[in-house]
Every structure is written in structure tokens, then in C-alpha cells.
Enzyme design. Structure first.
Site: not given
Ligand code: NAD
Length: 338
Positions: A34, A38, A127, A151, A155, A200-201, A296
Site C-alpha cells: 500500500d 488514502n 464495482s 472512475y 473498472k 463522498n458516500n 450522474g
């Protein structure tokens, strides 16, 4: 004897740390790479505290060929679980090159190194975003795919790269897990999601409002064609999601080529249902207002998870109350994150 060791890329992050813990509990050895872009090392220290095991962490970028090669030269891996990457939809529209570089070039580099060391088993974090705006719900794996932002496109592209790779060489065993909306935290309250800046969530936002860190929750859109007008998603407890990865590792030897699976509960909840359930379960009020739709966003998105159940023998076990209780415990016990 074949190796029992799993390489977890992005293992310090939200889903990676919970999965690392469950891999230990299932008896696997784990090595983490890692770059801490983040996350922090503290998440793994807590995984060590919970598991009683030691995690070997290499702080490196998955795009760094030399550094990754050195890790593979030192360890023999049964499989790789690849979480490392950037994940903020909004940010991806501002810095698309970074997203393509980290998520796509990073994965290509990882696959090249795996190939060099004859490691052909990978579980990839895809996702539900690859379904774009689905024509109906529940969503099955054979629905058409599309993307509305960089993004999502990373994916989609990585899924295609993995399919091409396994078509070209039948030594590959690729499991692509399409996550719906992971929330919640480990029941101990020791590890959880640590958003940087403004979340963001939905769920981290709700818990930060409840904790008094933010004034109110803005709900994007109250005029969708859903029963209460707010968007509906399939929220899945991060422990159930992590368990799907452990089950995938258990089954991967027998799954040649690519296997694509939805990882969701099969239940959809609206934003207002989430707010009200959080309030009921925790007894804490969440100030909120309905604002304009966000570009979106789609009305409804929830999974048909039967295929994962038949292929992996996996099923989500935790319910919405568990998700709320565990999110709130993590938030209260760690008001400033790790
Ligand atoms: N959380 C979600 O809602 C969600 C939904 C669907 C898919 N996913 C995917 O699941 C994966 C894990 O998500 P998460 O929520 O745990 O995110 P996270 O940001 O908490 O974890 C990702 C980890 O990868 C590390 N990382 C990022 N770029 C790297 C690089 N170039 N080299 C090495 N390490 C790097 C970060 O430091 C972090 O620890 C991501 O690929 C994400 O796109 C997440």
C-alpha cells in the site's frame, strides 16, 4: 506444498483492512502492499491487535515495477487480492489521468509481475458502477455495462484487460467482484472507513452529521421515481463483503478463466430510509435537506446476488441495523479516524 500466502494490495484501506483480518482468521498468511495515499499504517496495527498475527507491510506504489518485483522475489503467493486504486467518482472527473494511471497502469504492472513469478490467481475489486444506469432492478451479471465517469471507466477497462488476459492464457484464474455499496465497520469499533475531507458516500456523511462534525446531510434529489423520491442503493456490510473475498480465495483453484459476481444483499434502501433507520438504531438525530440531483446519479441500483451464492457459497448475513450500529460505534470510538 502450495503457498498459503495472499498478497493484498491496498490492504491498509477500508475494505482491504477488514479482508486482511478475515484472511488471518481463515488461516492464511497475508502480505500487504500500500502506498498509504488514502490510509494509514494504524489500520494494520489494529488488525494485528484483533488477530494476534503480524502483517508484513511494504509501503509502495503498485505502479513501481522494481518495488513490486522485490516483494514477489521474497514471497511465494497463492493469489493476489487487488484493492489498490483511487475511488472517488467526482475527483476522477477532475484528474482523469491520475485515475487511469493508478487504476489501469497500476493493475497492468501488477499483472506483469504476477506473470513473471507464475502467480496466476487474482481477485479484483470491481464495482456496480459498471452497470451505468441499469434498465431495471435487480441487476444480474449479464446486464450491459457502461460508464458515466473516468472512475467507472477504469473498472470497465480493467475488467476487459483481465478477460483478454485469461482468453490468451488459460493459466489465469480471475474473480471480479462487483461491489454494491459497502458500509459498516468491524464489530470491535477498531477498524472502519476513514474518509479524507468531505465524505463522498452517504454513510460516513450521516455518521459525521450525527457526531456534530458536519451541520447537515444534503440529499441529492427528492424527485426520483422511487417510493419516497430519494435514490435507492444496495448497502452491504463491509464484513460480509470481506467474507466474499475469503470465499473467493477458497474457491479460486477451481475457477479457471474469469468469473464475474455481484456482491450485494439483494435489498435496496432509499436515502431517507437510511437516515431514519440510523436515527432509530442510534437514537441520534441526523439533520438533512433535499437538494438538487447530482449529475450522474441514478434512481435505483440493487443486486441479484444469486450467482455469488451458487459459485462461492456466499451470502450476506448482516442486516441494516448491524450496518448502522457498527458504523456508529466506529464513529464514536474514533471521532478523528485512526
Ligand atoms: N468503497 C466503495 O464504495 C467501493 C465500491 C466499489 C468498488 N470499490 C473498490 O474497492 C477497492 C478498495 O476500496 P476502499 O473503499 O477500501 O478504498 P480505500 O481508499 O480505503 O483503499 C484503497 C487503498 O489502496 C491504496 N492505494 C491507492 N492507490 C495505490 C497505489 N497506486 N499503490 C498502492 N496502494 C494504493 C490506498 O492508500 C488505500 O489504502 C478500490 O479499488 C475501489 O475502487 C470500492
Amino acid at each position: 506444498m502450495s503457498s498459503n500466502k495472499i498478497l493484498v494490495t491496498g490492504g491498509c484501506g477500508y475494505i482491504g483492512s477488514h479482508t486482511t483480518l478475515l484472511l488471518f482468521e481463515a488461516g492464511f498468511d497475508v502480505v500487504v502492499v500500500d502506498n498509504l495515499a488514502n490510509s494509514s499504517k494504524e489500520s494494520l496495527r489494529r488488525v494485528e491487535q484483533l488477530s494476534g498475527k503480524t502483517v508484513e507491510l511494504y509501503q509502495l506504489d503498485v505502479r513501481d515495477n522494481d518495488a513490486l518485483t522485490a516483494v514477489f522475489a521474497k514471497h511465494e503467493f497463492k493469489a493476489v487480492i487487488h484493492f489498490a486504486g483511487l475511488k472517488a467518482v467526482g475527483e476522477s472527473t477532475e484528474i482523469p489521468l491520475d485515475y487511469y494511471d493508478q487504476n489501469i497502469s497500476g493493475t497492468i504492472n501488477l499483472l506483469k509481475v504476477m506473470q513473471q513469478f507464475n502467480c496466476y490467481q487474482i481477485v479484483f475489486s470491481s464495482s456496480a458502477t459498471v452497470y451505468g444506469d441499469p434498465a431495471s432492478v435487480p441487476i444480474t451479471e449479464d446486464f450491459p455495462t457502461s460508464a458515466t465517469n473516468p472512475y467507472g471507466r477504469t473498472k470497465l477497462f480493467v475488467e476487459e484487460i483481465l478477460r483478454d488476459l485469461s482468453r490468451a492464457d488459460d493459466q489465469w484464474h480471475v474473480i471480479m467482484l462487483r461491489y454494491f455499496n459497502p458500509i459498516g465497520a468491524h464489530q470491535s469499533g477498531l477498524i472502519g472507513e476513514q474518509p479524507q475531507g468531505i465524505p463522498n458516500n452517504l454513510m460516513p456523511f450521516i455518521s459525521q452529521v450525527a457526531a456534530g462534525k458536519r451541520d447537515k446531510l444534503s440529499i441529492f434529489g427528492g424527485d426520483y421515481s422511487t417510493p419516497d423520491g430519494t435514490g435507492i442503493r444496495d448497502y452491504i456490510h463491509v464484513m460480509d463483503l470481506s467474507d466474499a473475498h475469503v470465499k473467493a480465495i477458497h474457491k479460486i483453484d477451481g475457477l479457471v478463466g474469469t468469473t464475474t459476481l455481484n456482491i450485494g444483499t439483494g435489498n435496496g434502501y432509499s436515502v431517507l430510509e437510511m437516515v431514519h433507520t440510523f436515527e432509530e438504531v442510534t437514537g441520534v438525530f441526523v439533520a438533512h435537506e433535499i437538494v438538487e440531483r447530482r449529475a450522474g446519479d441514478i434512481a435505483e441500483c440493487w443486486a441479484e446476488p444469486k450467482l455469488a451464492s451458487s459459485v462461492l457459497g456466499w451470502k450476506a448475513k448482516l442486516n441494516l441495523n448491524d450496518m448502522m450500529t457498527d458504523t456508529w460505534r466506529w464513529q464514536k470510538d474514533n471521532p478523528d479516524g485512526f
